[in-house]
Design a protein around this motif. Structure first.
Motif, mmCIF file in Angstrom:
data_model
loop_
_atom_site.group_PDB
_atom_site.id
_atom_site.type_symbol
_atom_site.label_atom_id
_atom_site.label_comp_id
_atom_site.label_asym_id
_atom_site.label_seq_id
_atom_site.Cartn_x
_atom_site.Cartn_y
_atom_site.Cartn_z
ATOM 1 N N ASN A 290 -0.747 -47.075 -7.100
ATOM 2 C CA ASN A 290 -1.306 -46.987 -5.763
ATOM 3 C C ASN A 290 -0.172 -46.900 -4.741
ATOM 4 O O ASN A 290 0.790 -47.651 -4.819
ATOM 5 C CB ASN A 290 -2.182 -48.195 -5.466
ATOM 6 C CG ASN A 290 -3.388 -48.246 -6.381
ATOM 7 O OD1 ASN A 290 -3.917 -47.206 -6.762
ATOM 8 N ND2 ASN A 290 -3.807 -49.434 -6.750
ATOM 9 N N VAL A 291 -0.316 -45.989 -3.795
ATOM 10 C CA VAL A 291 0.707 -45.806 -2.764
ATOM 11 C C VAL A 291 0.034 -45.890 -1.401
ATOM 12 O O VAL A 291 -0.981 -45.241 -1.160
ATOM 13 C CB VAL A 291 1.425 -44.442 -2.919
ATOM 14 C CG1 VAL A 291 2.369 -44.203 -1.755
ATOM 15 C CG2 VAL A 291 2.173 -44.390 -4.247
ATOM 16 N N LYS A 292 0.607 -46.697 -0.539
ATOM 17 C CA LYS A 292 0.078 -46.858 0.820
ATOM 18 C C LYS A 292 1.167 -46.479 1.815
ATOM 19 O O LYS A 292 2.285 -46.998 1.756
ATOM 20 C CB LYS A 292 -0.360 -48.299 1.039
ATOM 21 C CG LYS A 292 -1.087 -48.543 2.345
ATOM 22 C CD LYS A 292 -1.604 -49.974 2.381
ATOM 23 C CE LYS A 292 -2.416 -50.257 3.607
ATOM 24 N NZ LYS A 292 -2.932 -51.642 3.594
ATOM 25 N N ILE A 293 0.818 -45.556 2.708
ATOM 26 C CA ILE A 293 1.727 -45.081 3.751
ATOM 27 C C ILE A 293 1.047 -45.389 5.079
ATOM 28 O O ILE A 293 -0.057 -44.913 5.334
ATOM 29 C CB ILE A 293 1.969 -43.568 3.599
ATOM 30 C CG1 ILE A 293 2.598 -43.265 2.235
ATOM 31 C CG2 ILE A 293 2.823 -43.044 4.735
ATOM 32 C CD1 ILE A 293 2.596 -41.800 1.871
ATOM 33 N N GLU A 294 1.693 -46.198 5.914
ATOM 34 C CA GLU A 294 1.014 -46.674 7.120
ATOM 35 C C GLU A 294 1.961 -46.694 8.328
ATOM 36 O O GLU A 294 3.123 -47.076 8.208
ATOM 37 C CB GLU A 294 0.470 -48.080 6.857
ATOM 38 C CG GLU A 294 -0.397 -48.628 7.944
ATOM 39 C CD GLU A 294 -1.083 -49.933 7.539
ATOM 40 O OE1 GLU A 294 -2.075 -50.269 8.185
ATOM 41 O OE2 GLU A 294 -0.632 -50.606 6.597
ATOM 42 N N ASN A 295 1.423 -46.280 9.469
ATOM 43 C CA ASN A 295 2.146 -46.320 10.749
ATOM 44 C C ASN A 295 3.479 -45.573 10.689
ATOM 45 O O ASN A 295 4.510 -46.088 11.114
ATOM 46 C CB ASN A 295 2.379 -47.765 11.209
ATOM 47 C CG ASN A 295 1.088 -48.479 11.495
ATOM 48 O OD1 ASN A 295 0.143 -47.895 11.998
ATOM 49 N ND2 ASN A 295 1.039 -49.757 11.152
ATOM 50 N N ILE A 296 3.436 -44.353 10.198
ATOM 51 C CA ILE A 296 4.619 -43.502 10.160
ATOM 52 C C ILE A 296 4.487 -42.467 11.278
ATOM 53 O O ILE A 296 3.426 -41.882 11.450
ATOM 54 C CB ILE A 296 4.755 -42.771 8.804
ATOM 55 C CG1 ILE A 296 4.683 -43.752 7.633
ATOM 56 C CG2 ILE A 296 6.017 -41.911 8.775
ATOM 57 C CD1 ILE A 296 5.795 -44.755 7.563
ATOM 58 N N GLU A 297 5.555 -42.252 12.023
ATOM 59 C CA GLU A 297 5.586 -41.192 13.031
ATOM 60 C C GLU A 297 6.688 -40.210 12.657
ATOM 61 O O GLU A 297 7.828 -40.619 12.409
ATOM 62 C CB GLU A 297 5.902 -41.742 14.422
ATOM 63 C CG GLU A 297 4.766 -42.467 15.064
ATOM 64 C CD GLU A 297 5.086 -42.868 16.496
ATOM 65 O OE1 GLU A 297 6.127 -42.447 17.044
ATOM 66 O OE2 GLU A 297 4.287 -43.631 17.062
ATOM 67 N N ASN A 298 6.332 -38.931 12.600
ATOM 68 C CA ASN A 298 7.331 -37.898 12.381
ATOM 69 C C ASN A 298 7.513 -37.088 13.659
ATOM 70 O O ASN A 298 6.560 -36.534 14.184
ATOM 71 C CB ASN A 298 6.942 -36.952 11.248
ATOM 72 C CG ASN A 298 7.953 -35.843 11.119
ATOM 73 O OD1 ASN A 298 9.136 -36.102 10.920
ATOM 74 N ND2 ASN A 298 7.518 -34.616 11.278
ATOM 75 N N TRP A 299 8.765 -37.022 14.135
ATOM 76 C CA TRP A 299 9.128 -36.207 15.285
ATOM 77 C C TRP A 299 10.064 -35.076 14.863
ATOM 78 O O TRP A 299 10.494 -34.276 15.683
ATOM 79 C CB TRP A 299 9.805 -37.067 16.354
ATOM 80 C CG TRP A 299 8.871 -38.039 16.995
ATOM 81 C CD1 TRP A 299 8.503 -39.267 16.519
ATOM 82 C CD2 TRP A 299 8.158 -37.876 18.218
ATOM 83 N NE1 TRP A 299 7.616 -39.872 17.375
ATOM 84 C CE2 TRP A 299 7.386 -39.041 18.433
ATOM 85 C CE3 TRP A 299 8.091 -36.848 19.167
ATOM 86 C CZ2 TRP A 299 6.572 -39.212 19.534
ATOM 87 C CZ3 TRP A 299 7.280 -37.034 20.274
ATOM 88 C CH2 TRP A 299 6.533 -38.204 20.446
#
Length: 161
Positions: free
Chosen positions: A46-55
Protein backbone atom coordinates in the motif's frame (compact mmCIF):
# COMPACT_ATOMS: atom_id res chain seq x y z
CA UNK A 1 5.49 21.68 4.16
CA UNK A 2 9.01 20.54 3.38
CA UNK A 3 10.53 21.93 0.22
CA UNK A 4 12.46 19.74 -2.22
CA UNK A 5 14.36 21.23 -5.11
CA UNK A 6 14.41 18.73 -7.94
CA UNK A 7 17.57 18.81 -10.00
CA UNK A 8 18.74 15.48 -11.41
CA UNK A 9 17.59 12.99 -8.77
CA UNK A 10 14.06 11.83 -8.03
CA UNK A 11 12.39 8.92 -6.32
CA UNK A 12 12.06 6.04 -8.72
CA UNK A 13 9.81 3.61 -6.84
CA UNK A 14 7.51 3.94 -3.86
CA UNK A 15 6.85 0.51 -2.39
CA UNK A 16 6.45 -1.54 0.77
CA UNK A 17 3.74 0.50 2.47
CA UNK A 18 5.39 3.85 1.72
CA UNK A 19 3.87 7.07 3.02
CA UNK A 20 5.12 10.31 1.45
CA UNK A 21 3.57 13.57 2.63
CA UNK A 22 3.96 17.34 2.98
CA UNK A 23 6.45 17.97 0.17
CA UNK A 24 6.77 20.90 -2.26
CA UNK A 25 8.62 20.23 -5.52
CA UNK A 26 10.14 23.05 -7.59
CA UNK A 27 12.52 23.49 -10.52
CA UNK A 28 12.34 21.60 -13.79
CA UNK A 29 12.68 17.96 -14.81
CA UNK A 30 13.54 16.77 -18.32
CA UNK A 31 13.80 13.09 -19.30
CA UNK A 32 13.90 11.07 -22.49
CA UNK A 33 11.06 8.62 -21.73
CA UNK A 34 9.19 9.27 -18.47
CA UNK A 35 9.21 11.76 -15.62
CA UNK A 36 7.16 12.99 -12.67
CA UNK A 37 7.61 15.47 -9.87
CA UNK A 38 7.66 12.87 -7.09
CA UNK A 39 8.16 9.31 -8.38
CA UNK A 40 7.95 7.06 -11.41
CA UNK A 41 6.05 4.11 -9.91
CA UNK A 42 4.15 2.97 -6.80
CA UNK A 43 3.94 -0.80 -6.27
CA UNK A 44 4.41 -3.83 -3.95
CA UNK A 45 2.39 -2.74 -0.96
CA UNK A 46 0.00 0.00 0.00
CA UNK A 47 1.30 3.44 -0.94
CA UNK A 48 -0.09 6.72 0.35
CA UNK A 49 0.87 10.06 -1.19
CA UNK A 50 -0.55 13.07 0.63
CA UNK A 51 -0.24 16.87 0.55
CA UNK A 52 2.29 17.04 -2.27
CA UNK A 53 2.60 20.21 -4.36
CA UNK A 54 4.43 20.20 -7.67
CA UNK A 55 5.54 23.54 -9.13
CA UNK A 56 8.21 22.05 -11.42
CA UNK A 57 8.02 22.11 -15.22
CA UNK A 58 8.17 18.47 -16.32
CA UNK A 59 9.01 17.33 -19.84
CA UNK A 60 9.50 13.76 -21.09
CA UNK A 61 8.89 11.59 -24.13
CA UNK A 62 5.68 9.72 -23.42
CA UNK A 63 4.82 9.07 -19.74
CA UNK A 64 4.63 12.35 -17.80
CA UNK A 65 2.84 13.56 -14.65
CA UNK A 66 2.99 16.21 -11.97
CA UNK A 67 3.14 13.77 -9.03
CA UNK A 68 3.59 10.12 -10.12
CA UNK A 69 3.83 8.40 -13.51
CA UNK A 70 2.35 4.97 -12.74
CA UNK A 71 0.16 4.01 -9.80
CA UNK A 72 0.90 0.33 -10.46
CA UNK A 73 -0.67 -2.46 -8.53
CA UNK A 74 -0.52 -6.23 -8.64
CA UNK A 75 -4.18 -7.18 -9.14
CA UNK A 76 -5.57 -5.77 -5.92
CA UNK A 77 -2.68 -6.85 -3.72
CA UNK A 78 -2.07 -3.20 -2.99
CA UNK A 79 -3.81 0.13 -2.91
CA UNK A 80 -2.49 3.47 -4.09
CA UNK A 81 -3.96 6.54 -2.34
CA UNK A 82 -3.24 10.04 -3.63
CA UNK A 83 -4.78 12.64 -1.33
CA UNK A 84 -4.86 16.46 -1.42
CA UNK A 85 -2.09 16.82 -4.01
CA UNK A 86 -1.79 19.78 -6.36
CA UNK A 87 0.07 20.30 -9.61
CA UNK A 88 0.90 23.86 -10.68
CA UNK A 89 3.72 22.97 -13.07
CA UNK A 90 3.37 22.66 -16.84
CA UNK A 91 3.52 19.05 -18.02
CA UNK A 92 4.74 18.26 -21.56
CA UNK A 93 5.04 15.03 -23.53
CA UNK A 94 7.44 15.55 -26.44
CA UNK A 95 6.38 12.31 -28.14
CA UNK A 96 8.36 9.19 -29.01
CA UNK A 97 7.76 7.24 -32.19
CA UNK A 98 5.48 4.21 -31.67
CA UNK A 99 4.96 4.96 -27.96
CA UNK A 100 1.58 5.62 -26.37
CA UNK A 101 1.60 8.89 -24.45
CA UNK A 102 -0.06 8.94 -21.02
CA UNK A 103 0.01 12.38 -19.47
CA UNK A 104 -1.76 13.68 -16.36
CA UNK A 105 -1.54 16.56 -13.96
CA UNK A 106 -1.42 14.20 -10.97
CA UNK A 107 -0.87 10.67 -12.35
CA UNK A 108 -0.03 9.60 -15.91
CA UNK A 109 -1.72 6.19 -15.70
CA UNK A 110 -2.74 3.31 -13.44
CA UNK A 111 -2.75 -0.35 -14.27
CA UNK A 112 -3.47 -3.62 -12.51
CA UNK A 113 -4.44 -2.28 -9.11
CA UNK A 114 -6.66 -0.10 -7.00
CA UNK A 115 -6.16 3.64 -6.99
CA UNK A 116 -7.95 6.36 -5.08
CA UNK A 117 -7.37 10.01 -5.99
CA UNK A 118 -9.20 12.45 -3.71
CA UNK A 119 -9.01 16.21 -3.20
CA UNK A 120 -6.40 16.63 -5.96
CA UNK A 121 -6.21 19.50 -8.43
CA UNK A 122 -4.27 20.37 -11.56
CA UNK A 123 -3.63 24.03 -12.38
CA UNK A 124 -0.79 23.52 -14.87
CA UNK A 125 -0.93 23.29 -18.65
CA UNK A 126 -0.80 19.82 -20.21
CA UNK A 127 0.79 19.58 -23.66
CA UNK A 128 1.15 16.48 -25.82
CA UNK A 129 3.13 16.59 -29.03
CA UNK A 130 3.13 13.86 -31.67
CA UNK A 131 6.43 12.48 -32.80
CA UNK A 132 7.37 14.50 -35.91
CA UNK A 133 3.81 15.92 -35.82
CA UNK A 134 2.67 13.52 -38.54
CA UNK A 135 -0.49 11.43 -38.59
CA UNK A 136 1.45 8.32 -39.62
CA UNK A 137 3.27 8.35 -36.27
CA UNK A 138 0.09 8.51 -34.18
CA UNK A 139 -0.56 5.95 -31.47
CA UNK A 140 -3.28 6.09 -28.80
CA UNK A 141 -2.91 8.88 -26.28
CA UNK A 142 -4.31 9.14 -22.74
CA UNK A 143 -4.40 12.70 -21.42
CA UNK A 144 -6.19 14.19 -18.42
CA UNK A 145 -6.01 17.00 -15.92
CA UNK A 146 -5.88 14.52 -13.03
CA UNK A 147 -5.04 11.11 -14.59
CA UNK A 148 -4.09 10.37 -18.18
CA UNK A 149 -5.38 6.79 -18.42
CA UNK A 150 -6.76 3.89 -16.40
CA UNK A 151 -5.74 0.39 -17.41
CA UNK A 152 -7.85 -1.43 -19.92
CA UNK A 153 -6.32 -4.71 -18.66
CA UNK A 154 -7.60 -4.38 -15.10
CA UNK A 155 -10.93 -6.11 -14.59
CA UNK A 156 -10.59 -6.57 -10.82
CA UNK A 157 -9.16 -3.24 -9.65
CA UNK A 158 -11.03 -0.41 -8.00
CA UNK A 159 -10.81 3.14 -9.23
CA UNK A 160 -12.09 6.02 -7.15
CA UNK A 161 -11.45 9.49 -8.50
Amino acid sequence: MKKIYMLRQKLHYLEGNAYVHDVVITGSIVAEKYAAGLAIKAEKGNVKIENIENWARITAGYKVAGIIVNGYGVLNSNKIEIINCKNYGNITSTGLKDKQANVGGICAYNNNGSISITGCYNFGDITVKMHNDTASDCVPVGVGGIIGALSYENKEGTYII
